[in-house]
Design a protein around this motif. Sequence first.
Motif, PDB file in Angstrom:
ATOM      1  N   VAL A  43       0.836  -1.217   0.000  1.00 27.10           N
ATOM      2  CA  VAL A  43       0.000   0.000   0.000  1.00 27.10           C
ATOM      3  C   VAL A  43       0.864   1.257   0.000  1.00 27.10           C
ATOM      4  O   VAL A  43       0.481   2.287  -0.554  1.00 27.10           O
ATOM      5  N   GLY A  44       2.034   1.161   0.607  1.00 29.32           N
ATOM      6  CA  GLY A  44       2.912   2.330   0.680  1.00 29.32           C
ATOM      7  C   GLY A  44       2.493   3.334   1.731  1.00 29.32           C
ATOM      8  O   GLY A  44       2.694   4.534   1.574  1.00 29.32           O
ATOM      9  N   CYS A  45       1.897   2.838   2.814  1.00 30.38           N
ATOM     10  CA  CYS A  45       1.497   3.754   3.895  1.00 30.38           C
ATOM     11  C   CYS A  45       2.478   3.611   5.072  1.00 30.38           C
ATOM     12  O   CYS A  45       3.506   2.969   4.942  1.00 30.38           O
ATOM     13  N   GLU A  46       2.150   4.208   6.199  1.00 29.57           N
ATOM     14  CA  GLU A  46       2.997   4.066   7.381  1.00 29.57           C
ATOM     15  C   GLU A  46       2.596   2.788   8.135  1.00 29.57           C
ATOM     16  O   GLU A  46       1.491   2.262   7.944  1.00 29.57           O
ATOM     17  N   PHE A  47       3.489   2.341   9.011  1.00 30.97           N
ATOM     18  CA  PHE A  47       3.237   1.074   9.693  1.00 30.97           C
ATOM     19  C   PHE A  47       3.836   1.068  11.092  1.00 30.97           C
ATOM     20  O   PHE A  47       4.956   1.539  11.281  1.00 30.97           O
ATOM     21  N   VAL A  48       3.084   0.580  12.063  1.00 32.31           N
ATOM     22  CA  VAL A  48       3.599   0.429  13.427  1.00 32.31           C
ATOM     23  C   VAL A  48       3.200  -0.951  13.939  1.00 32.31           C
ATOM     24  O   VAL A  48       2.043  -1.360  13.794  1.00 32.31           O
ATOM     25  N   ARG A  49       4.158  -1.662  14.481  1.00 33.46           N
ATOM     26  CA  ARG A  49       3.832  -2.963  15.077  1.00 33.46           C
ATOM     27  C   ARG A  49       4.411  -3.023  16.480  1.00 33.46           C
ATOM     28  O   ARG A  49       5.357  -2.298  16.815  1.00 33.46           O
ATOM     29  N   GLY A  50       3.832  -3.904  17.294  1.00 35.13           N
ATOM     30  CA  GLY A  50       4.327  -4.032  18.667  1.00 35.13           C
ATOM     31  C   GLY A  50       5.286  -5.189  18.788  1.00 35.13           C
ATOM     32  O   GLY A  50       5.623  -5.843  17.807  1.00 35.13           O
ATOM     33  N   THR A  51       5.702  -5.434  20.013  1.00 33.75           N
ATOM     34  CA  THR A  51       6.560  -6.589  20.241  1.00 33.75           C
ATOM     35  C   THR A  51       5.673  -7.782  20.587  1.00 33.75           C
ATOM     36  O   THR A  51       4.559  -7.599  21.097  1.00 33.75           O
ATOM     37  N   GLY A  52       6.146  -8.977  20.293  1.00 32.25           N
ATOM     38  CA  GLY A  52       5.372 -10.186  20.563  1.00 32.25           C
ATOM     39  C   GLY A  52       4.927 -10.249  22.016  1.00 32.25           C
ATOM     40  O   GLY A  52       5.736 -10.042  22.918  1.00 32.25           O
ATOM     41  N   GLY A  53       3.641 -10.489  22.228  1.00 34.82           N
ATOM     42  CA  GLY A  53       3.119 -10.611  23.579  1.00 34.82           C
ATOM     43  C   GLY A  53       2.951  -9.283  24.305  1.00 34.82           C
ATOM     44  O   GLY A  53       2.525  -9.256  25.453  1.00 34.82           O
ATOM     45  N   GLY A  54       3.263  -8.190  23.633  1.00 38.75           N
ATOM     46  CA  GLY A  54       3.144  -6.867  24.263  1.00 38.75           C
ATOM     47  C   GLY A  54       1.702  -6.414  24.422  1.00 38.75           C
ATOM     48  O   GLY A  54       0.771  -7.115  24.045  1.00 38.75           O
ATOM     49  N   ASP A  55       1.563  -5.214  24.981  1.00 37.72           N
ATOM     50  CA  ASP A  55       0.229  -4.683  25.248  1.00 37.72           C
ATOM     51  C   ASP A  55      -0.314  -3.993  23.988  1.00 37.72           C
ATOM     52  O   ASP A  55       0.286  -3.039  23.499  1.00 37.72           O
ATOM     53  N   PRO A  56      -1.441  -4.476  23.470  1.00 33.09           N
ATOM     54  CA  PRO A  56      -1.988  -3.881  22.234  1.00 33.09           C
ATOM     55  C   PRO A  56      -2.302  -2.392  22.384  1.00 33.09           C
ATOM     56  O   PRO A  56      -2.175  -1.651  21.425  1.00 33.09           O
ATOM     57  N   SER A  57      -2.694  -1.980  23.599  1.00 29.65           N
ATOM     58  CA  SER A  57      -3.010  -0.561  23.739  1.00 29.65           C
ATOM     59  C   SER A  57      -1.739   0.296  23.642  1.00 29.65           C
ATOM     60  O   SER A  57      -1.787   1.444  23.209  1.00 29.65           O
ATOM     61  N   ALA A  58      -0.588  -0.300  23.991  1.00 31.46           N
ATOM     62  CA  ALA A  58       0.681   0.423  23.835  1.00 31.46           C
ATOM     63  C   ALA A  58       0.995   0.606  22.350  1.00 31.46           C
ATOM     64  O   ALA A  58       1.529   1.635  21.939  1.00 31.46           O
TER      65      ALA A  58
END
Length: 328
Positions: A174-189
């Motif tokens: 898509v060519g947009c921005e992207f943010v991912r968390g760490t495995g098992g981390g808090d989704p709200s973070a």
Amino acid sequence: MSEAGGGWFRKLRAGLRKTREHLVGGLEEALRRRGRVDDETLEEMEEVLLGADLGVAATQAALDELRRRLSSGGEGKAEEALAHLRAILREMLQPPAREAGSAPPAPLEPPPGEPRAGEPRVVLIVGVNGVGKTTTAAKLAARYQAEGQRALLACADTYRAAAAEQLEVWWRRVGCEFVRGTGGGDPSAVVYDAIASARAKGCAVVLADTAGRLHTRRNLMEELRKVARVAGAQVRGAPHEVLLVLDATTGQNALAQARLFREAVGVTGLVLTKLDGTAKGGVAVGVVRELGLPLRYVGVGEGLEDLEEFDAEEFVEALFSREGESTP
Ligand code: GDP
């Protein structure tokens, strides 16, 4: 509406082919066989509607209304009945107007309000695993980007490494921005970081793909509530949309899932995916009627362009139209 050159309409019609063959084909056959509408025809019609997965309540409501219209309009001719039914289904698919004191509000309606100028719109994508959440998030990101609005895809499913990897593939495409968390981390973070990043980069929208494992249902719902709270503390009115994704091929099961989510988080709209490849597209009527929530988007394929804003008139038109029928 179908003014967009007919490309989407053709795709929608192709996607609804199986439902059309079953539903409209079945209704026409029931009506043609007897040439008029009597109790036996209505019974056959009932079977066809149930087979297309409208569900019992929506089927009864549609047929009651059909009887009412036929009795006030004289003899029930077959053609007339089909035209009435088409109008009835269209009306049933319209987003419900909430009357004061009618349906009970969801316990956690997202607070009203829009983001301030320069702040991102926050959209949560919720639903059980496999329904098409990630694909829908990517399709929506592509739509925003095509409109010149920068989108940020956030992977708030921190349980499945595959989920982030899958979203990452989409993000590149898509060519947009992207943010991912760490495995098992808090989704709200993750959502917190995503909103901060969207602000810094001037993104118009954050599309947060959430986890969907139902076997630990209680935690999932609590987690979603927390994600909503965190987003709301960061941006006024967030989450601005909570889209519940439902898989049309699961028919009436989709309805049971939807009730669960609606009760736990303030779902604002529905996305019905995989309408292509199922004869159960009638479930669209059932979910709108039963849940009192608007159907916002429909998915008819796996590609980025296979998602469109739902329009009741266009949907019913595509369902009943056989003109130019071609095998997809
Ligand atoms: P999630 O687990 O809810 O995130 O689901 P995914 O987005 O991973 O989708 C599960 C599968 O459904 C994938 O193979 C998708 O390509 C497929 N899928 C999603 N939306 C559609 C659709 O509208 N039509 C079809 N045919 N497949 C779809």
